[in-house]
Design an enzyme around this catalytic site. Structure first.
Site, PDB file in Angstrom:
ATOM      1  N   HIS A 117      22.841   1.089  10.366  1.00  0.00           N
ATOM      2  CA  HIS A 117      24.132   1.772  10.270  1.00  0.00           C
ATOM      3  C   HIS A 117      25.047   1.213  11.354  1.00  0.00           C
ATOM      4  O   HIS A 117      24.609   0.983  12.483  1.00  0.00           O
ATOM      5  CB  HIS A 117      23.955   3.279  10.440  1.00  0.00           C
ATOM      6  CG  HIS A 117      23.182   3.890   9.323  1.00  0.00           C
ATOM      7  ND1 HIS A 117      23.759   4.262   8.140  1.00  0.00           N
ATOM      8  CD2 HIS A 117      21.863   4.166   9.196  1.00  0.00           C
ATOM      9  CE1 HIS A 117      22.846   4.762   7.334  1.00  0.00           C
ATOM     10  NE2 HIS A 117      21.682   4.713   7.951  1.00  0.00           N
ATOM     11  N   ASN A 139       0.822  -1.207   0.000  1.00  0.00           N
ATOM     12  CA  ASN A 139       0.000   0.000   0.000  1.00  0.00           C
ATOM     13  C   ASN A 139       0.857   1.258   0.000  1.00  0.00           C
ATOM     14  O   ASN A 139       2.045   1.225   0.292  1.00  0.00           O
ATOM     15  CB  ASN A 139      -0.939  -0.023   1.214  1.00  0.00           C
ATOM     16  CG  ASN A 139      -2.249   0.665   0.938  1.00  0.00           C
ATOM     17  OD1 ASN A 139      -2.335   1.590   0.140  1.00  0.00           O
ATOM     18  ND2 ASN A 139      -3.289   0.220   1.604  1.00  0.00           N
TER      19      ASN A 139
END
Length: 173
Positions: free
Chosen positions: A109, A79
């Site tokens: 990260h 969606n």
């Protein structure tokens, strides 16, 4: 008139994906899909995106394969406003429904300018509610349901419903 607009939209999105593929974007898709021309599908550094038959991708969805692979099975629906980013691998099996505003990342990260990655797998028939976040290394079992607003950082067994209770403050800070 409504059906003509849908047919034009389907044709425009198919042409757009073929042009991207000719220009070097590694996108493979089935013949019967409903992919919005406003969906953003991007590959980089050898990344690949594969979309199965009878899958739908709404406008505003971003699918990025940066050195990784995104595989979307048959009969899936993603969606609007969702983002799927793979640095390693994200597998979305058949008949998975992903609600609006959902983010799926297979990486974090590492604090030194790089990334740590682990693959993600969404099992057949899983349903992911609106505004969920699926983090690296997660395996969601077949037929599992993730309620809206969930942050998923651990594996979910098959046919399980996961929801997270929100805490409210009694006094404003």
């Amino acid at each position: 008139m409504k059906y003509i607009r849908i047919a034009i939209s389907m044709t425009a999105s198919t042409i757009k994906l073929w042009i991207k593929r000719i220009l070097g974007c590694r996108v493979k898709f089935g013949w019967i899909n409903l992919i919005s021309p406003f969906a953003y599908i991007y590959t980089e550094g050898g990344g690949r995106v594969s979309v199965g038959n009878k899958s739908g991708i709404s406008g505003g969805v971003e699918i990025k394969a940066k050195h990784g692979c995104v595989s979307i099975g048959n009969g899936c629906f993603i969606n609007r406003g969702s983002m799927v980013v793979a640095h390693e691998r994200i597998d979305i099996e058949d008949n998975v429904t992903i609600g609006p505003g959902t983010y799926i990342y297979d990486h974090d990260h590492d604090g030194c300018g790089g990334y740590t990655t682990k693959p993600i797998r969404l099992g057949k028939g899983a349903w992911i509610g609106a505004n969920c976040v699926i983090l690296k290394g997660v395996r969601i079992g077949e037929g599992a349901v993730i309620a809206a607003g969930g942050v998923i950082n651990k594996d979910v067994p098959p046919k399980t419903v996961v929801y997270q209770k929100r805490q409210t403050l009694e006094k404003p800070i």
